[in-house]
Design a protein around this motif. Structure first.
Motif, PDB file in Angstrom:
ATOM      1  N   LYS A   1       8.623  -5.139   5.495  1.00 47.15           N
ATOM      2  CA  LYS A   1       8.215  -5.360   7.234  1.00 47.15           C
ATOM      3  C   LYS A   1       6.775  -4.117   7.695  1.00 47.15           C
ATOM      4  CE  LYS A   1      10.367  -7.219  10.215  1.00 47.15           C
ATOM      5  NZ  LYS A   1      10.130  -8.671  10.081  1.00 47.15           N
ATOM      6  N   TYR A   2       6.204  -3.627   7.222  1.00 50.69           N
ATOM      7  CA  TYR A   2       5.373  -2.285   7.288  1.00 50.69           C
ATOM      8  C   TYR A   2       4.282  -3.888   6.528  1.00 50.69           C
ATOM      9  CZ  TYR A   2       0.925   0.485   6.699  1.00 50.69           C
ATOM     10  OH  TYR A   2       0.105   1.142   7.462  1.00 50.69           O
TER      11      TYR A   2
ATOM     12  N   ARG B   1      15.317   7.055   7.486  1.00 50.66           N
ATOM     13  CA  ARG B   1      14.182   6.480   6.599  1.00 50.66           C
ATOM     14  C   ARG B   1      12.934   5.372   7.635  1.00 50.66           C
ATOM     15  NH1 ARG B   1      17.724   8.067   3.480  1.00 50.66           N
ATOM     16  NH2 ARG B   1      18.332   7.183   1.620  1.00 50.66           N
ATOM     17  N   TYR B   2      11.618   6.117   6.656  1.00 52.60           N
ATOM     18  CA  TYR B   2      10.680   5.747   7.732  1.00 52.60           C
ATOM     19  C   TYR B   2       9.825   5.810   7.021  1.00 52.60           C
ATOM     20  CZ  TYR B   2      12.865   9.641   9.884  1.00 52.60           C
ATOM     21  OH  TYR B   2      13.672  10.386  10.588  1.00 52.60           O
ATOM     22  N   ILE B   3       8.770   4.633   7.563  1.00 55.89           N
ATOM     23  CA  ILE B   3       7.238   3.906   6.998  1.00 55.89           C
ATOM     24  C   ILE B   3       6.536   4.623   7.706  1.00 55.89           C
ATOM     25  CG2 ILE B   3       5.178   2.638   5.725  1.00 55.89           C
ATOM     26  CD1 ILE B   3       7.965   3.248   4.103  1.00 55.89           C
TER      27      ILE B   3
ATOM     28  N   PHE C   1       2.423   6.032   4.138  1.00 51.77           N
ATOM     29  CA  PHE C   1       3.504   6.886   3.626  1.00 51.77           C
ATOM     30  C   PHE C   1       4.935   6.888   3.565  1.00 51.77           C
ATOM     31  CE2 PHE C   1       2.431   9.625   6.837  1.00 51.77           C
ATOM     32  CZ  PHE C   1       3.413  10.703   6.547  1.00 51.77           C
ATOM     33  N   ALA C   2       5.531   7.284   3.154  1.00 54.73           N
ATOM     34  CA  ALA C   2       7.388   6.297   3.654  1.00 54.73           C
ATOM     35  C   ALA C   2       8.087   8.379   3.719  1.00 54.73           C
ATOM     36  CB  ALA C   2       8.259   6.446   2.444  1.00 54.73           C
TER      37      ALA C   2
ATOM     38  N   ASN D   1       0.732  -1.342  -0.162  1.00 57.24           N
ATOM     39  CA  ASN D   1       0.373   0.121   0.187  1.00 57.24           C
ATOM     40  C   ASN D   1       0.925   1.571  -0.157  1.00 57.24           C
ATOM     41  OD1 ASN D   1      -2.434  -1.495  -0.109  1.00 57.24           O
ATOM     42  ND2 ASN D   1      -2.455  -2.397   2.412  1.00 57.24           N
ATOM     43  N   ILE D   2       2.616   0.780   0.381  1.00 55.84           N
ATOM     44  CA  ILE D   2       3.145   2.213   0.563  1.00 55.84           C
ATOM     45  C   ILE D   2       3.501   2.323  -1.187  1.00 55.84           C
ATOM     46  CG2 ILE D   2       4.704   3.457   1.083  1.00 55.84           C
ATOM     47  CD1 ILE D   2       3.382   2.704   3.728  1.00 55.84           C
TER      48      ILE D   2
END
Length: 290
Positions: A147-148, A204-206, A125-126, A3-4
């Protein structure tokens, strides 16, 4: 399928560490060999399955927009000159939609991410920061996205740093570890002393969209700026946020020494430049070879 599909790249900083070079040129446009640093970040997003990127810019950042825009005159010249290999490089970022929004005041990273809230809407979102380039077999962001997809939880990318450098980063205080994944007790922004660990957040993030609820409060933290880490900590209190120790080598291009060392190492990995650089270093006694 993940979904990202949307990512934010904050690029509104003043780049004061690189003055006077960044007086008229955005820090994000400084090149590592023949490619601006921000292009490495965009390529990672593309290779991770991102389809739409919003770059948060500030005053004097127009060169970023120009770089990712089509240049028909240049492209025609390259095609006419049969320089198709260079033309392919110019086109590499064309298979993603890039949008722009301006952060009107330099109020901090948290505020820059918040500025893109309408673009993101109610989707996960990233976020990718331009001070970190990661070389890895699987793109760093793709590791977090996988992983998300497995957990449905917001997640931050981390790696270990020396303890005497923890004051430069957001640091993770973790409860337990499962492989490369950490359940987080607390996120601490740039601890002055007694850091809870040496696991540092590496750009780096989700996120699930609920993060914007806390960013909207515009609370100032370290450096009297609206810190992203502070809102992650608030989100973690109501909706678990994981930390993931990603695989790959991270290069710090946000300060001058790191930028120089990254440029040198990337050049030594490039067959076009490896031999003459090695010869130069050897002739001047910079290697250990006899």
């Amino acid at each position: 399928m993940s979904n990202i599909k949307k990512a934010i790249i904050p690029a509104a900083g003043l780049g004061t560490r690189f003055l006077p070079a960044t007086k008229a040129m955005p820090k994000e446009m400084l090149p590592i060999i023949d490619k601006p640093t921000i292009e490495y970040i965009v390529e990672e997003a593309i290779n991770s399955g991102i389809e739409d990127i919003i770059i948060v810019t500030g005053k004097g950042k127009r060169a970023i927009e120009d770089h990712f825009d089509n240049n028909f005159e240049l492209e025609h010249h390259l095609k006419k000159s049969n320089k198709l290999d260079i033309l392919d490089k110019v086109h590499q970022s064309s298979n993603v939609n890039i949008h722009y929004i301006r952060q009107k005041e330099p109020l901090g990273l948290g505020h820059a991410v918040w500025s893109a809230r309408k673009f993101i809407g109610n989707e996960p979102f990233a976020v990718l920061l331009g001070d970190d380039i990661v070389k890895s077999d699987t793109p760093c962001l793709k590791q977090l996205i996988d992983k998300y997809d497995e957990t449905g939880l917001s997640i931050v990318g981390v790696q270990e740093v020396p303890y005497d450098e923890t004051k430069r980063y957001g640091i993770v205080d973790f409860l337990n570890k499962n492989g490369n994944t950490y359940e987080v007790r607390k996120f601490v922004e740039k601890p002055i002393d007694n850091p809870p660990s040496n696991l540092a957040i590496m750009g780096r993030y989700i996120f699930n969209p609920e993060l914007f609820t806390y960013l909207s409060e515009h609370k100032k933290g370290a450096g009297q700026e609206i810190q992203l880490t502070d809102s992650i900590e608030e989100l973690n209190k109501v909706q678990k946020v994981l930390a993931y120790n990603f695989e790959g080598k991270r290069y710090d291009v946000g300060e001058v020494t790191g930028f120089i060392l990254t440029t040198l190492e990337f050049a030594l990995m490039d067959e076009r430049y490896k031999l003459p650089i090695e010869n130069y270093l050897r002739e001047r006694g910079y290697t250990n070879e006899n």
